[in-house]
Design an enzyme around this catalytic site. Structure first.
Site, PDB file in Angstrom:
ATOM      1  NE  ARG A   1       9.124  -7.517  49.896  1.00 50.50           N
ATOM      2  CZ  ARG A   1       9.391  -8.728  50.426  1.00 50.50           C
ATOM      3  NH1 ARG A   1      10.412  -9.463  49.993  1.00 50.50           N
ATOM      4  NH2 ARG A   1       8.628  -9.225  51.364  1.00 50.50           N
TER       5      ARG A   1
ATOM      6  CB  SER B   1       4.767  -2.930  52.452  1.00 50.07           C
ATOM      7  OG  SER B   1       4.229  -3.952  53.230  1.00 50.07           O
TER       8      SER B   1
ATOM      9  CD  GLU C   1       7.961  -3.609  49.928  1.00 48.81           C
ATOM     10  OE1 GLU C   1       8.377  -3.628  51.099  1.00 48.81           O
ATOM     11  OE2 GLU C   1       7.262  -4.505  49.440  1.00 48.81           O
TER      12      GLU C   1
HETATM   13  C1  LIG Z   1      -2.676  -5.547  48.692  1.00 52.35           C
HETATM   14  C2  LIG Z   1      -1.216  -5.754  48.371  1.00 52.35           C
HETATM   15  C3  LIG Z   1      -0.494  -6.708  49.073  1.00 52.35           C
HETATM   16  C4  LIG Z   1       0.864  -6.910  48.782  1.00 52.35           C
HETATM   17  N1  LIG Z   1       1.548  -7.866  49.481  1.00 52.35           N
HETATM   18  C5  LIG Z   1       2.848  -8.089  49.198  1.00 52.35           C
HETATM   19  C6  LIG Z   1       3.590  -9.097  49.892  1.00 52.35           C
HETATM   20  O1  LIG Z   1       3.081  -9.808  50.748  1.00 52.35           O
HETATM   21  N2  LIG Z   1       4.897  -9.240  49.586  1.00 52.35           N
HETATM   22  C7  LIG Z   1       5.511  -8.486  48.627  1.00 52.35           C
HETATM   23  O2  LIG Z   1       6.702  -8.678  48.385  1.00 52.35           O
HETATM   24  N3  LIG Z   1       4.835  -7.543  47.945  1.00 52.35           N
HETATM   25  C8  LIG Z   1       3.535  -7.333  48.200  1.00 52.35           C
HETATM   26  N4  LIG Z   1       2.850  -6.360  47.506  1.00 52.35           N
HETATM   27  C9  LIG Z   1       3.542  -5.562  46.485  1.00 52.35           C
HETATM   28  C10 LIG Z   1       3.468  -6.136  45.049  1.00 52.35           C
HETATM   29  O3  LIG Z   1       2.355  -6.995  44.892  1.00 52.35           O
HETATM   30  C11 LIG Z   1       4.751  -6.882  44.656  1.00 52.35           C
HETATM   31  O4  LIG Z   1       5.871  -6.039  44.700  1.00 52.35           O
HETATM   32  C12 LIG Z   1       4.626  -7.486  43.241  1.00 52.35           C
HETATM   33  O5  LIG Z   1       5.630  -8.439  43.024  1.00 52.35           O
HETATM   34  C13 LIG Z   1       4.678  -6.439  42.140  1.00 52.35           C
HETATM   35  O6  LIG Z   1       4.333  -7.061  40.939  1.00 52.35           O
HETATM   36  P1  LIG Z   1       3.573  -6.250  39.788  1.00 52.35           P
HETATM   37  O7  LIG Z   1       3.358  -7.175  38.645  1.00 52.35           O
HETATM   38  O8  LIG Z   1       2.369  -5.599  40.328  1.00 52.35           O
HETATM   39  O9  LIG Z   1       4.671  -5.171  39.416  1.00 52.35           O
HETATM   40  P2  LIG Z   1       4.455  -3.610  39.127  1.00 52.35           P
HETATM   41  O10 LIG Z   1       3.942  -2.944  40.341  1.00 52.35           O
HETATM   42  O11 LIG Z   1       3.675  -3.431  37.875  1.00 52.35           O
HETATM   43  O12 LIG Z   1       5.976  -3.182  38.875  1.00 52.35           O
HETATM   44  C14 LIG Z   1       6.903  -3.277  39.934  1.00 52.35           C
HETATM   45  C15 LIG Z   1       8.321  -3.249  39.347  1.00 52.35           C
HETATM   46  O13 LIG Z   1       8.543  -4.432  38.580  1.00 52.35           O
HETATM   47  C16 LIG Z   1       8.963  -4.091  37.256  1.00 52.35           C
HETATM   48  N5  LIG Z   1       8.456  -5.114  36.340  1.00 52.35           N
HETATM   49  C17 LIG Z   1       7.216  -5.648  36.272  1.00 52.35           C
HETATM   50  N6  LIG Z   1       7.158  -6.576  35.294  1.00 52.35           N
HETATM   51  C18 LIG Z   1       8.389  -6.598  34.729  1.00 52.35           C
HETATM   52  C19 LIG Z   1       8.972  -7.337  33.640  1.00 52.35           C
HETATM   53  N7  LIG Z   1       8.276  -8.245  32.926  1.00 52.35           N
HETATM   54  N8  LIG Z   1      10.266  -7.089  33.319  1.00 52.35           N
HETATM   55  C20 LIG Z   1      10.999  -6.164  34.019  1.00 52.35           C
HETATM   56  N9  LIG Z   1      10.506  -5.442  35.038  1.00 52.35           N
HETATM   57  C21 LIG Z   1       9.220  -5.666  35.389  1.00 52.35           C
HETATM   58  C22 LIG Z   1       8.340  -2.719  37.010  1.00 52.35           C
HETATM   59  O14 LIG Z   1       9.008  -2.043  35.968  1.00 52.35           O
HETATM   60  C23 LIG Z   1       8.553  -2.079  38.369  1.00 52.35           C
HETATM   61  O15 LIG Z   1       9.882  -1.665  38.488  1.00 52.35           O
HETATM   62  C24 LIG Z   1       1.496  -6.137  47.778  1.00 52.35           C
HETATM   63  C25 LIG Z   1       0.747  -5.185  47.064  1.00 52.35           C
HETATM   64  C26 LIG Z   1      -0.589  -4.991  47.351  1.00 52.35           C
HETATM   65  C27 LIG Z   1      -1.368  -3.998  46.546  1.00 52.35           C
END
Ligand SMILES: Cc1cc2nc3c(=O)[nH]c(=O)nc-3n(C[C@H](O)[C@H](O)[C@H](O)COP(=O)(O)OP(=O)(O)OC[C@H]3O[C@@H](n4cnc5c(N)ncnc54)[C@H](O)[C@@H]3O)c2cc1C
Length: 312
Positions: A185, A234, A307
């Site tokens: 991660r 998580s 995380e």
């Molecule tokens: C129900 C649930 C289940 C999940 N299951 C998993 C799983 O199985 N595996 C897993 O790894 N994660 C999981 N996650 C966590 C999450 O979905 C991941 O980490 C996901 O990749 C985050 O993406 P996001 O667009 O929501 O990012 P955000 O939460 O909006 O941001 C996360 C980070 O990414 C950065 N970011 C976002 N977009 C950009 C961009 N364009 N340029 C630069 N930085 C950027 C943000 O600044 C921040 O630092 C889960 C979350 C939930 C709510």
């Protein structure tokens, strides 16, 4: 590529108010961030910017990239925002950053605002395998690159070919995946980059088989984790060097099941998922996080690593 960007017409402005009048995008002051994230928690940001296109985004960065604190929001599925909000500009990339196309050799390029689910579906439609796990991550391509997200033993690093990004001065960079160091991660990409798109490599696999495997993954995930709740997924990182146990097992054996702080609670279905059950504030959630961390440390000697990312 460079030629294309030299054509961009950069407006010169001194302050955000003037920029808000001239940009084709949306710049809103005092924007409430609560609805922008899965937890439904958080205060206001000084300004919320949704660039209409790349020109708009580069223009913003050329003027304010080194002046304002900036946070890039994906779909907010991995963040916990403080109640006092964010004293800077939150940038959200919209539909013009969510194009998805097929390149030769089973390669897919997707804008950073594309949802992971959409990339998985697109791969499926085009008889491409290897990207099925994306259907289980509720984030965007940009968030996935930042987090090296993954599930079912596959992570972004396993499919990523390259990332296109902007630095804070508005310069466009293309970064091959081979030059990025990945960990669980995380990766060593500079924190101030804004990802624009990512290209992924897949392999030939018939659509019906991809569909079948996506269904299997989804079923497994739905059985193990809560759905339709306000959560950030998580809370703490797996795996842990000192033990073969998963974080949820450590939490389950160290923390009383019904622990709540205000509206913040531990999910019944998965102990590493914390839930905003009833109008939880950031403070409620942070108390729960600290309480769990302290109890796990006392009972097992293990220091848990967050995380989810705290913003503000
Ligand atoms: C129900 C649930 C289940 C999940 N299951 C998993 C799983 O199985 N595996 C897993 O790894 N994660 C999981 N996650 C966590 C999450 O979905 C991941 O980490 C996901 O990749 C985050 O993406 P996001 O667009 O929501 O990012 P955000 O939460 O909006 O941001 C996360 C980070 O990414 C950065 N970011 C976002 N977009 C950009 C961009 N364009 N340029 C630069 N930085 C950027 C943000 O600044 C921040 O630092 C889960 C979350 C939930 C709510």
């Amino acid at each position: 590529m460079d030629e294309e960007f030299t054509k961009i017409n950069i407006m010169q402005v001194d302050n955000l108010i003037d920029f808000s009048k001239l940009t084709n995008g949306k710049l809103i002051f005092d924007y409430d961030l609560k609805k922008t994230n899965w937890f439904n928690i958080g205060g206001k940001t000084k300004a919320f910017f949704k660039p209409e296109n790349l020109e708009d985004l580069i223009s913003f960065l050329k003027n304010f990239g080194n002046k304002e604190k900036i946070f890039i929001l994906g779909v907010g599925s991995n963040i916990l925002i403080k109640d006092q909000g964010f004293d800077g500009v939150v940038i959200k990339l919209g539909k013009n950053f969510s194009n998805i196309s097929l390149l030769p050799n089973k390669t897919i390029i997707a804008g950073s605002a594309t949802t992971d689910k959409k990339v998985a579906e697109f791969a499926c439609e085009n008889d491409i395998g290897g990207l099925e796990f994306l259907s289980c991550i509720p984030g965007s391509v940009g968030g996935g690159v930042r987090m090296n997200s993954g599930c079912f033993e596959t992570e972004f690093k396993d499919i990523l070919l390259s990332v296109q990004a902007l630095d804070r001065s508005g310069k466009v960079l293309t970064i091959p995946s081979s030059s990025i160091k990945f960990g669980y991660r995380k990766n060593d990409l500079p924190r101030d980059l804004i990802f624009l798109s990512a290209s992924f490599k897949g392999k030939f696999k018939k659509k019906d088989l991809v569909e079948r495997d996506i269904k299997i993954f989804k079923k497994k995930k739905d059985n193990a984790q809560p759905t339709q709740v306000k959560t950030g997924g998580s809370t703490f990182k797996n795996p842990i060097k000192q033990t073969n146990k998963k974080v949820w097992e450590l939490i389950k054996s160290s923390v009383p099941k019904n622990t709540t702080f205000g509206g913040a609670m531990i999910s019944d279905k998965h102990s590493n998922f914390f839930v905003n059950k009833n109008k939880a504030t950031f403070d409620d959630m942070k108390k729960l996080i600290d309480f769990v961390k302290k109890n796990v440390k006392e009972k097992t000697g293990i220091d848990l690593d967050l995380e989810i990312e705290i913003v503000g």
